[in-house]
Design a protein around this motif. Structure first.
Motif, PDB file in Angstrom:
ATOM      1  N   ARG A 219      39.166  43.082 -76.611  1.00 32.20           N
ATOM      2  CA  ARG A 219      39.026  43.086 -75.155  1.00 32.20           C
ATOM      3  C   ARG A 219      39.741  44.272 -74.516  1.00 32.20           C
ATOM      4  N   VAL A 223      46.606  43.705 -76.420  1.00 34.15           N
ATOM      5  CA  VAL A 223      46.545  42.359 -75.846  1.00 34.15           C
ATOM      6  C   VAL A 223      47.911  41.725 -76.082  1.00 34.15           C
ATOM      7  N   THR A 232      46.113  42.064 -70.831  1.00 37.07           N
ATOM      8  CA  THR A 232      45.374  43.117 -71.522  1.00 37.07           C
ATOM      9  C   THR A 232      45.739  44.476 -70.922  1.00 37.07           C
TER      10      THR A 232
END
Length: 258
Positions: A219, A223, A232
């Motif tokens: 993502r 993270v 994030t």
């Protein structure tokens, strides 16, 4: 040096540290530290070791290890999920510790800077059930922030192979902060900073662990996770990581120490 997680005093080695825990913090110890102290003090009561129980214990440990190894090869022992859910590497080891400087060596604040942490997301508690190590666990979200996990934990440090997720989740429950980095995108500065953070914060209930993100398409480059919380970051910032540690490190549900 070993730092006491209860009072902050430093000791030259594990033996001196365990003596200190037994003398100064007997009534405060969590289950793991209590067991370590009992094993330490019990081992000093005599020089003769009972050979029979030791042999039996070695045999049992070897049998368990073989069972786990076979389980990993065969894809689980009846736990939920598939082979793909056995994410991580058994026996992954961290790189050696490094000396910290700058913000990485700074003491934590009581709380983290709210501006730096404005993008932190909180997720539902998925529980804390234990399952046998090697069982497949179907985490709905990876990296997981809570949920079913193994009895084992992961030591502080910077890892180049991802330990088992089931062990990482238990480490979060202990109060750790785990930083998942994209191994293809991590910068040299971030790598050094995370090695320093994980060399400073090594306590059982307040450790920093940095591991490769197991997702093929993470993502974000970084993270940053604690129990139920995630931040994030695409552009690494040590001050932001320090703020996250100030807010969440050592405050896991099993035995908060801050």
């Amino acid at each position: 040096m070993v730092d006491c997680e209860y009072c902050g005093e430093s000791f030259d080695g594990d033996n001196a540290y365990l003596d200190h825990l037994a003398d100064a913090h007997d009534g405060e110890l969590g289950a793991i530290d209590r067991r370590r102290v009992e094993e330490h003090t019990g081992g000093e009561e005599g020089n003769a070791l009972p050979v029979g129980p030791i042999v039996i214990g070695v045999v049992v440990v070897l049998a368990i290890g073989l069972t786990v190894y076979v389980t990993q090869l065969s894809g689980g022992d009846g736990g939920s999920g598939s082979d793909a859910d056995l994410v991580g590497t058994t026996g992954a080891q961290p790189l050696s510790a490094v000396e910290a400087t700058g913000v990485e060596a700074s003491s934590l604040d009581d709380t983290g800077d709210s501006d730096r942490l404005s993008s932190v997301e909180q997720f539902p508690d998925r529980g804390n059930n234990h399952v046998e190590e090697g069982s497949a666990i179907d985490y709905q979200r990876v990296p997981p922030l809570s949920g079913t996990h193994y009895a084992s934990t992961v030591s502080a440090g910077f890892y180049e192979a991802t330990p088992l997720l089931g062990s990482l989740v238990h480490t979060l429950e202990h109060g750790a902060v785990i930083v998942y980095y994209d191994p293809d995108e991590i910068s040299p500065e971030a790598r050094q900073s995370l090695r320093e953070f994980s060399s400073v914060h090594t306590g059982t209930w307040r450790s920093v662990v940095a591991v490769p993100n197991p997702n093929d398409d993470p993502r974000a480059t970084y993270v940053v996770t604690a129990w139920q919380h995630e931040l994030t970051i695409d552009s690494y910032d040590a001050e932001t990581v320090h703020a996250f540690l100030s807010e969440y490190l050592g405050r896991g549900p099993e035995n908060p120490v801050r």
